[in-house]
Design a protein around this motif. Sequence first.
Motif, mmCIF file in Angstrom:
data_model
loop_
_atom_site.group_PDB
_atom_site.id
_atom_site.type_symbol
_atom_site.label_atom_id
_atom_site.label_comp_id
_atom_site.label_asym_id
_atom_site.label_seq_id
_atom_site.Cartn_x
_atom_site.Cartn_y
_atom_site.Cartn_z
ATOM 1 N N PHE A 292 0.767 -1.359 -0.094
ATOM 2 C CA PHE A 292 -0.124 0.062 -0.081
ATOM 3 C C PHE A 292 0.706 1.469 0.290
ATOM 4 N N SER A 293 2.163 1.142 0.266
ATOM 5 C CA SER A 293 2.880 2.332 -0.003
ATOM 6 C C SER A 293 3.097 2.803 -1.462
ATOM 7 N N LYS A 297 2.195 6.722 -2.093
ATOM 8 C CA LYS A 297 3.080 7.707 -2.723
ATOM 9 C C LYS A 297 2.403 8.169 -4.098
ATOM 10 N N ALA A 298 1.633 7.592 -4.564
ATOM 11 C CA ALA A 298 0.621 8.040 -5.853
ATOM 12 C C ALA A 298 -0.526 9.291 -5.253
ATOM 13 N N GLY A 331 -0.106 3.652 10.400
ATOM 14 C CA GLY A 331 1.010 4.372 11.170
ATOM 15 C C GLY A 331 1.373 5.527 10.005
ATOM 16 N N LEU A 332 1.859 4.770 8.672
ATOM 17 C CA LEU A 332 2.402 5.616 7.627
ATOM 18 C C LEU A 332 1.347 6.824 7.356
ATOM 19 N N ARG A 411 2.107 -0.240 -13.163
ATOM 20 C CA ARG A 411 3.225 -1.093 -12.647
ATOM 21 C C ARG A 411 4.133 -0.333 -11.310
ATOM 22 N N ASP A 412 3.802 0.898 -11.122
ATOM 23 C CA ASP A 412 4.559 1.448 -10.091
ATOM 24 C C ASP A 412 3.804 2.754 -9.455
ATOM 25 N N TRP A 413 4.093 3.334 -8.617
ATOM 26 C CA TRP A 413 3.175 4.479 -8.284
ATOM 27 C C TRP A 413 3.181 5.755 -8.861
#
Length: 465
Positions: A292-293, A297-298, A331-332, A411-413
């Motif tokens: 979920f990071s 980030k997105a 927490g994040l 594929r990525d944030w």
Amino acid sequence: MAAPLVLLALSALGAAALALLWRRGARAARGARRVCVAVLGDLGRSPRVQYHALALARHGRRVALLGFLQSRPHQDVLQNARIQLVPVAEFRGLPALPTLLQYVVKVLVQAVQLLYTMLNIEQPSYILLQNPPGLPSIAVAWVACLFWRSKLIIDWHNYGYTVMGLRHGRNHPLVQIAKWYEKLFGRLADYNLCVTNAMREDLWLNCGIRAVTLYDRPASYFKETPLELQHHLYLKLAKDYEPFKPRTESVGSGAERSAFTEVDEKTRHVLKPSGRPALLISSTSWTEDEDFSVLLKALEAYERYIDEGAELPSLVCVITGKGPLKDYYNGLINKLHLKHIQICTPWLEAEDYPLLLGSADLGVCLHKSSSGLDLPMKVVDMFGCCLPVCAIHFECLHELVKHDENGLIFRDWNELAEQLKMLFLGFPTLEGKLHSFRENLRACKQLRWDESWDQTVLPLFGQND
């Protein structure tokens, strides 16, 4: 060391069942029109198992629905007179023991608990077991079938050993034992179901197991939510969750408002104000196969786009579900300082979840699949609600998500952030990709669970069994 212990445990199970069989005497016939549907997991978070039970009950079968009762199953299951919930005690573990020994003890205890429960229900003609988790449930179900003279059906939702591999690594001895075990005992089933054609081919090529593909399909209650119901849901959620509350105070004393809807004081019609935030939803089990990071980030990048002057709406991001990593990600989330985005992580009632999906503007899926062979049921449910999806790429995702037709694959944030920017630019206009994806989903009229189940699974059950 572990393999002999597992074999010893399974041998003990067989001996125990044979002893019970000797004492009680062999049954002359299988339990007519009774089915045990089982998962060694939380029934409330196992929708496919609940759907099996409801489909069997619809065709006149009496169902023993067996599993952990941590979360409440859907009301349709609870109210069905043909379905009996059979709880299995959950083993919490012995943290003082070494990991390997703790795992062996857990397998032994769960095996005894599960076998005892399966042998104390009314005699079934079939046991339909969801895998994973398969250790020890496949062997236990097979032994129970020997005892009851029943037929075993395994529904391969994924591979248990690949799920274990996320935590321990693919080459860990426990993972290798689990892989050997699944292949060995999986061959003993009378029938096998699986969730994708890719898994069906893998079961045959690598395990010698013939299976029938039963795609996850949305239940009938996953559909677009009427505006009146949306409003009532938002007001209900606003009692506990800040993001659903109106951004400003009501001008008129009689006004009913949420963050997304308001009631016109003259006509009493529910409206969506033009300046409302966009509702983004992601469902998760908060486990290792969902990072979920990537989403966080997105969202931070989306915030920067707004600060730089992009004409984008504010966002309410709802992340639903329970799981071991929820506290870590909360927490994040608490460390983020977002002005235009609100995030909440509620656990919804079973009946409210489809209503929220049917009210949302966009879904995000971060399920990667430990095996690369299963498909995320959360996307199936979103599509049932005609909700477009951004989903992270993995091998067989194309069997469900058609890029640039019913959603987007990233594929990525960074790619997800760009997709959010593109989809929400000019929101809530009825033009652009987001609207066209929803129209495509409305037009496709996808097959529902009941129809698919009747075509694929019902023929496996004999008329008199």
